[in-house]
Each structure stands twice: as structure tokens, then as C-alpha cells.
Design a protein around this motif. Structure first.
Motif, PDB file in Angstrom:
ATOM      1  N   GLU A   1       0.842  -1.185   0.000  1.00 38.25           N
ATOM      2  CA  GLU A   1       0.000   0.000   0.000  1.00 38.25           C
ATOM      3  C   GLU A   1       0.880   1.237   0.000  1.00 38.25           C
ATOM      4  N   ILE A   2       0.407   2.278  -0.645  1.00 35.94           N
ATOM      5  CA  ILE A   2       1.132   3.547  -0.674  1.00 35.94           C
ATOM      6  C   ILE A   2       0.237   4.642  -0.114  1.00 35.94           C
ATOM      7  N   ASP A   3       0.848   5.660   0.403  1.00 34.72           N
ATOM      8  CA  ASP A   3       0.136   6.782   1.008  1.00 34.72           C
ATOM      9  C   ASP A   3       0.266   7.987   0.091  1.00 34.72           C
ATOM     10  N   ARG A   4      -0.808   8.333  -0.583  1.00 28.36           N
ATOM     11  CA  ARG A   4      -0.745   9.446  -1.537  1.00 28.36           C
ATOM     12  C   ARG A   4      -0.738  10.800  -0.841  1.00 28.36           C
ATOM     13  N   GLN A   5      -0.958  10.816   0.473  1.00 24.57           N
ATOM     14  CA  GLN A   5      -0.832  12.061   1.227  1.00 24.57           C
ATOM     15  C   GLN A   5       0.605  12.303   1.676  1.00 24.57           C
ATOM     16  N   ASP A   6       1.410  11.250   1.570  1.00 24.85           N
ATOM     17  CA  ASP A   6       2.814  11.346   1.962  1.00 24.85           C
ATOM     18  C   ASP A   6       3.572  12.160   0.917  1.00 24.85           C
ATOM     19  N   HIS A   7       4.466  13.046   1.396  1.00 24.51           N
ATOM     20  CA  HIS A   7       5.258  13.855   0.460  1.00 24.51           C
ATOM     21  C   HIS A   7       6.344  13.027  -0.221  1.00 24.51           C
ATOM     22  N   SER A   8       6.658  11.861   0.297  1.00 22.21           N
ATOM     23  CA  SER A   8       7.694  11.024  -0.295  1.00 22.21           C
ATOM     24  C   SER A   8       7.209  10.484  -1.644  1.00 22.21           C
TER      25      SER A   8
ATOM     26  N   GLU B   1      10.689   1.282   0.119  1.00 22.32           N
ATOM     27  CA  GLU B   1      10.667   1.104   1.570  1.00 22.32           C
ATOM     28  C   GLU B   1       9.761  -0.055   1.971  1.00 22.32           C
ATOM     29  N   ARG B   2       8.625  -0.218   1.274  1.00 21.70           N
ATOM     30  CA  ARG B   2       7.719  -1.330   1.599  1.00 21.70           C
ATOM     31  C   ARG B   2       8.415  -2.674   1.352  1.00 21.70           C
ATOM     32  N   PHE B   3       9.175  -2.771   0.272  1.00 23.45           N
ATOM     33  CA  PHE B   3       9.885  -4.023  -0.021  1.00 23.45           C
ATOM     34  C   PHE B   3      10.982  -4.268   1.009  1.00 23.45           C
ATOM     35  N   ARG B   4      11.745  -3.234   1.348  1.00 23.64           N
ATOM     36  CA  ARG B   4      12.799  -3.423   2.342  1.00 23.64           C
ATOM     37  C   ARG B   4      12.215  -3.878   3.680  1.00 23.64           C
ATOM     38  N   THR B   5      11.100  -3.261   4.075  1.00 22.24           N
ATOM     39  CA  THR B   5      10.464  -3.623   5.340  1.00 22.24           C
ATOM     40  C   THR B   5       9.963  -5.059   5.306  1.00 22.24           C
TER      41      THR B   5
ATOM     42  N   ALA C   1       1.824  -2.223 -10.865  1.00 24.96           N
ATOM     43  CA  ALA C   1       1.359  -0.903 -11.281  1.00 24.96           C
ATOM     44  C   ALA C   1      -0.163  -0.835 -11.273  1.00 24.96           C
ATOM     45  N   LEU C   2      -0.827  -1.916 -11.744  1.00 19.69           N
ATOM     46  CA  LEU C   2      -2.296  -1.960 -11.727  1.00 19.69           C
ATOM     47  C   LEU C   2      -2.810  -1.997 -10.298  1.00 19.69           C
ATOM     48  N   GLN C   3      -2.147  -2.785  -9.446  1.00 20.51           N
ATOM     49  CA  GLN C   3      -2.578  -2.911  -8.056  1.00 20.51           C
ATOM     50  C   GLN C   3      -2.514  -1.560  -7.342  1.00 20.51           C
ATOM     51  N   LEU C   4      -1.441  -0.792  -7.624  1.00 22.27           N
ATOM     52  CA  LEU C   4      -1.250   0.486  -6.947  1.00 22.27           C
ATOM     53  C   LEU C   4      -1.870   1.660  -7.690  1.00 22.27           C
ATOM     54  N   ASN C   5      -2.410   1.387  -8.868  1.00 27.84           N
ATOM     55  CA  ASN C   5      -2.990   2.435  -9.710  1.00 27.84           C
ATOM     56  C   ASN C   5      -1.972   3.547  -9.970  1.00 27.84           C
TER      57      ASN C   5
ATOM     58  N   ALA D   1       1.794   4.521 -12.504  1.00 32.88           N
ATOM     59  CA  ALA D   1       2.442   4.268 -13.792  1.00 32.88           C
ATOM     60  C   ALA D   1       3.426   3.107 -13.685  1.00 32.88           C
ATOM     61  N   ARG D   2       3.534   2.338 -14.762  1.00 31.67           N
ATOM     62  CA  ARG D   2       4.486   1.234 -14.781  1.00 31.67           C
ATOM     63  C   ARG D   2       5.915   1.745 -14.586  1.00 31.67           C
ATOM     64  N   GLY D   3       6.204   2.916 -15.144  1.00 28.94           N
ATOM     65  CA  GLY D   3       7.543   3.474 -15.001  1.00 28.94           C
ATOM     66  C   GLY D   3       7.907   3.754 -13.554  1.00 28.94           C
ATOM     67  N   THR D   4       6.914   4.097 -12.736  1.00 30.09           N
ATOM     68  CA  THR D   4       7.165   4.348 -11.312  1.00 30.09           C
ATOM     69  C   THR D   4       7.618   3.061 -10.623  1.00 30.09           C
ATOM     70  N   VAL D   5       6.917   1.959 -10.915  1.00 30.71           N
ATOM     71  CA  VAL D   5       7.276   0.669 -10.337  1.00 30.71           C
ATOM     72  C   VAL D   5       8.638   0.222 -10.862  1.00 30.71           C
ATOM     73  N   GLU D   6       8.878   0.435 -12.145  1.00 34.49           N
ATOM     74  CA  GLU D   6      10.155   0.042 -12.738  1.00 34.49           C
ATOM     75  C   GLU D   6      11.315   0.796 -12.086  1.00 34.49           C
ATOM     76  N   MET D   7      11.105   2.075 -11.765  1.00 30.65           N
ATOM     77  CA  MET D   7      12.139   2.861 -11.109  1.00 30.65           C
ATOM     78  C   MET D   7      12.453   2.278  -9.733  1.00 30.65           C
ATOM     79  N   ALA D   8      11.395   1.900  -8.990  1.00 34.46           N
ATOM     80  CA  ALA D   8      11.600   1.310  -7.666  1.00 34.46           C
ATOM     81  C   ALA D   8      12.340  -0.014  -7.771  1.00 34.46           C
ATOM     82  N   TYR D   9      11.944  -0.857  -8.723  1.00 38.05           N
ATOM     83  CA  TYR D   9      12.601  -2.155  -8.883  1.00 38.05           C
ATOM     84  C   TYR D   9      14.071  -1.980  -9.269  1.00 38.05           C
TER      85      TYR D   9
END
Length: 505
Positions: A11-18, A26-30, A50-54, A56-64
């Protein structure tokens, strides 16, 4: 055996400034640290997550990509992405709880001579290096950013506006710990870009890296303390530390960074370790995840301090910039050091340290006693430069520009030297080391080559003197050079040919 597919719900927090990609990291590391993800587990595909988190695929790719660079994940092509099978056990160990108070001072049993720096360079050689890396800008000077590309008109406007503001603080003695607004912006920047969670009270502004080391040592060191020091390691830091009486323990470097096991064998009770994890100086290696965890574990067990010099981590040309070692510091043993010399310009004489919470009071007391604050006018201008978004845009532009310029000089060196020089570009930084192939008469005298280069106007530094025992036959011979101010292919080839002439005499 079929790999276990994780059913992890992220899960991600869209109110978070991060940024979202950092939240995913961070979720994966935890999850890995908690054991919810185990070595060898398959993680969700890019598109699926990307679909689960709604997002962009590029955002997930950057994290991976970041997690792969850090060593947490492995991409296996069509088979998918998996938790690394070679994760060190310390990654999955929870943070130590309990009292974080500083333990009593440890026994200082070893004599100064038994662990003192071996192979110290003559003072004249240290002076020559200091001259090569300071003063009037020189061609191929290591550590010098692109002065031609800095937005000087914009900077002049910011400085002028601060000077005209009429604030009395601009004219008074500077705060020894730093301008509050700048400390706040640095804390925010480090949290977003380097994964360093800190508050402004932990950030101390200094007048350069040497001043940072002086502040740290005055605050935390005791007489006859020993310090692990990378071998090869940063020349000017080595000279300063030797001058102030720190007993340096040279610890070898390989392609994974500092050899922690070797350091423990040499001196398990050393009080400090000074490291450059993101971009080792001068060889450019990145400290592997296994070594990072081993280093942190050593510091936690022995109540030692790690000084992390993150000197030009913003400039990485393969993947995203890696989070700092400090971001993995569960036991609060890392002192994070940064500088504006590489990302802006060295004439600012502005650097900073992020100290552990337990040390803030001591460091603040020493900073006030030193009374060595940096000019408030420049600190205020840098704060505005960051706040208005100019800093982030400048770093982004420079990362692209430096990627081009390092390719120009690398190709020119290969063309000029052929097989007589080995050029292996590191993944980041604004300088790199090259090595000479051994000639028919034995190893090349890189000190003599660098001396001839200086006479020709080139500020390259011999590689061998970065080593504790720099003149043994086995010591690599080569040059350390900067490339940020190489403007085009024609100039790059001219510089490379001039340098080749210095080799052949």
C-alpha cells in the motif's frame, strides 16, 4: 524447485510527500526485513504491481531498478523478478531495541605505532596534490564540477536579493550550527533523494569536508582512537587525519568496496570507519549490500562510528542514485557527510554533517566552542536555490551533461593510448581512475607522468599515492582525473594526446 510467489499486499500513502517509487522501495525493504519476503521469492510483475497500486508502470520500474542496484532484488528476464538469493542474514534481522545511550569509553590497548598509517607520503607530495586540486581551475582536475554550466546569473540574483533583504542576521556573526532554513531544506532533500531520515537539528553546516571531519573528531574522538581507512582512500582526508593524530588502519578495497572482514581481522575494536560507499574514492566502486550490512553490524556490536562521505552520489549514470548507507542504519551509528562543492561549486565552502540523535548535544556544544560558522549570506542564497527548485533542476541537467562528457574523454583516452591504458568507467561521479599497462621495463612511474602532466597544464593525480604503501611493485599505477569540464570531442582528444605525450616523455 518452483519459486514461491509472494502474496504481499503493498500500500502507498498518496498524502505522503515522499515519491511513490521511494515508498515502494521502503515497503519491499520492510517486508524483506520482517521475513514476509524471503530469498528466492518471486515478486509481482511490473505491470501487475502498477495496476494494483494504480500508478504508472515506469514508477514501479524505477523502484525495482533501485532495489536491484541495492542488491535486494534480481531480475531474471522472462522468469520474472525475485528477492535476491544472496541476501546477507543481517538484512532480515530486526533493529536492536533498548537503551541507545553511549556505552562507557572502551579500552585503548593498542599502541599508536602498531596501527598507525603505513607508507605515509612525504609532505612535499601531499602539498603537490593539494595544489593540483585547489586554486585556479585546471584541465582534468579531479573533483571539479562544470564551472561553465553553473547558472551564474541566477545565482548572482539570489545572492543580491539576500544581501538587499535588510535582514540583520546577514550581517551578524553566523550561527555556528548553520542557518536554520538551510538545515531544514537539507533534511528534506536527504529524505527524498538519499533515503536519510533526519530532522534539521541533526544537520550541522560546516565550511567544507575538512571542517566536517574536525567537528566530528572533536566531538566524538578520544586520544589514540583508531580509524579504518579505505586503501586506496581519499588523499586529503588521509593527510588531515594523520596530522591530527588519528591512528589510521588501511583496509583494502575490491570491486565490492571496503573489505569489512579484512578490517575486522586488522582491528576489530577501531573506533571509527571512514568510507565512501556510493562512489569509492578513487576507484569508483559501490559498496555491496552484503558489505554494507556487515559494516553496520560491526559498528553496532562495537559501538563504533561510521563516517559516510557521500561526496558526489547525485551523479550516477547507470540507474537511479542509490540510497545512502545511512538509510540502512537501524542502530544510529552512521555520521552522514555531504558537500555542495561537487553539485554547485567548491568556492562556496559549504558542507554538512547529519549526526545521530544521541550525539547532537555533544556536536552542538563543540560547534559553538569552535565558533566557525559559514557566512550567512551564502547559506541563505543556497537555501533559496534549493527551495525554489533550482537545485534539483541543476543536478538533473548536470547528470545528463556529465554522462556525455565522461564518454567523450573515455573514448579519447582509448584512441590515444590503445592497450597502454585500461579505462573502466565507474557508474557515477565526476572523476575516475585509469591504470597504465605495465611496460617492458616494469611498472610505469605514474608520479613522474603526473608531474610532466602538471607542467603541461593538466591537473591529473597519480593513482599510486592514494595507497598506503604507494611504491610497491604490486601497487596499481595510473592517474585520477576529472572530466566535468571537458566541453567537446575535439578538446577531449587534444587532452588525451597531451597526456599520452607525458607518458612517453
Amino acid at each position: 524447485m518452483t519459486a514461491r510467489t509472494s502474496a504481499l499486499a503493498i500500500e502507498i500513502d498518496r498524502q505522503d510527500h515522499s515519491p511513490i517509487y521511494l515508498q515502494i522501495c521502503e515497503r519491499f525493504r520492510t517486508a524483506i526485513a520482517a521475513g514476509h519476503l524471503r530469498p528466492g521469492d518471486r515478486v509481482p510483475a511490473l505491470r501487475g504491481l502498477a495496476l494494483q497500486l494504480n500508478t504508472a508502470r515506469g514508477t514501479v520500474e524505477m523502484a525495482y531498478t533501485i532495489l536491484v542496484d541495492e542488491g535486494y532484488l534480481q531480475m531474471r528476464g522472462a522468469a520474472g523478478t525475485f528477492v535476491s538469493a544472496s541476501l546477507p542474514s543481517s538484512v532480515t534481522r530486526p533493529a536492536r531495541g533498548g537503551d541507545r545511550q553511549e556505552p562507557p569509553a572502551r579500552e585503548q590497548g593498542a599502541t599508536k605505532s602498531s596501527h598507525a598509517l603505513r607508507g605515509r607520503q612525504p609532505a612535499t607530495r601531499q602539498l603537490a596534490i593539494a595544489v593540483a586540486m585547489s586554486g585556479e581551475p585546471k584541465l582534468l582536475q579531479p573533483g571539479l564540477p562544470a564551472l561553465d554550466a553553473f547558472p551564474r546569473k541566477l545565482w548572482n540574483r539570489l545572492v543580491s536579493r539576500c544581501a538587499r533583504s535588510g535582514e540583520r542576521a546577514m550581517l551578524a556573526y553566523p550561527d555556528p550550527v548553520g542557518y536554520r532554513a538551510l538545515r531544514e531544506h537539507i533534511a528534506t532533500y536527504l529524505g527524498l533523494s538519499r533515503g536519510v531520515a533526519c530532522v534539521p537539528e541533526q544537520v550541522f553546516i560546516t565550511a567544507g569536508y575538512r571542517a566536517t571531519l574536525e567537528l566530528v573528531l572533536r566531538s566524538l574522538a578520544s586520544p589514540n582512537d583508531r580509524m579504518w581507512f579505505e586503501d586506496p582512500g581519499y588523499l586529503l582526508a588521509r593527510g588531515f587525519l594523520a596530522e591530527v593524530g588519528v591512528n589510521l588502519v588501511p583496509v583494502p578495497i575490491d570491486s565490492e568496496g571496503i573489505d569489512v572482514d579484512r578490517g575486522i581481522a586488522l582491528d576489530p575494536l577501531a573506533r571509527f570507519a571512514l568510507v565512501t560507499p556510493s562512489h569509492q574514492a578513487p576507484l569508483g566502486y559501490t559498496l555491496s549490500l552484503a558489505r554494507r550490512m556487515a559494516l553496520l553490524d560491526w559498528a553496532a556490536k562495537g559501538s563504533s562510528w561510521i563516517i559516510e562521505d557521500d561526496y558526489d552520489s547525485e551523479f550516477r549514470y547507470v540507474g537511479r542514485p542509490l540510497p545512502a548507507l545511512k538509510s540502512l542504519d537501524k542502530d544510529d551509528r552512521v555520521i552522514y557527510c555531504g558537500t555542495f562543492s561537487k553539485v554547485m561549486f567548491p568556492g562556496l565552502r559549504l558542507a554538512y554533517a547529519v549526526v545521530p540523535e544521541r550525539a547532537v548535544e555533544r556536536v552542538e556544544r563543540v560547534a559553538c566552542s569552535m565558533n566557525a560558522g559559514s557566512p550567512m549570506l551564502l547559506q541563505a542564497a543556497v537555501a533559496d536555490f534549493i527551495e525554489q527548485g533550482h537545485f534539483a533542476r541543476h543536478v538533473k541537467r548536470m547528470r545528463a551533461l556529465y554522462g556525455q562528457r565522461r564518454t567523450l574523454i573515455a573514448h579519447a583516452l582509448e584512441q590515444a593510448f590503445g592497450e597502454r591504458m585500461l579505462v573502466e568507467l565507474p557508474h557515477g561521479g565526476i572523476q575516475f581512475a585509469v591504470q597504465f599497462a605495465e611496460g617492458p621495463d616494469g611498472p610505469v612511474d605514474d608520479v613522474a607522468v603526473a608531474a610532466r602532466a602538471r607542467n603541461a597544464g593538466l591537473a591529473v593525480v597519480p593513482l599510486s599515492i592514494w595507497y598506503a604503501n604507494g611504491r610497491t611493485r604490486r601497487t596499481p599505477r595510473g592517474l585520477v582525473m576529472g572530466f566535468a569540464n571537458v566541453t567537446d570531442a575535439k578538446e577531449a582528444l587534444r587532452l588525451a594526446r597531451t597526456l599520452y605525450g607525458c607518458l612517453t616523455g
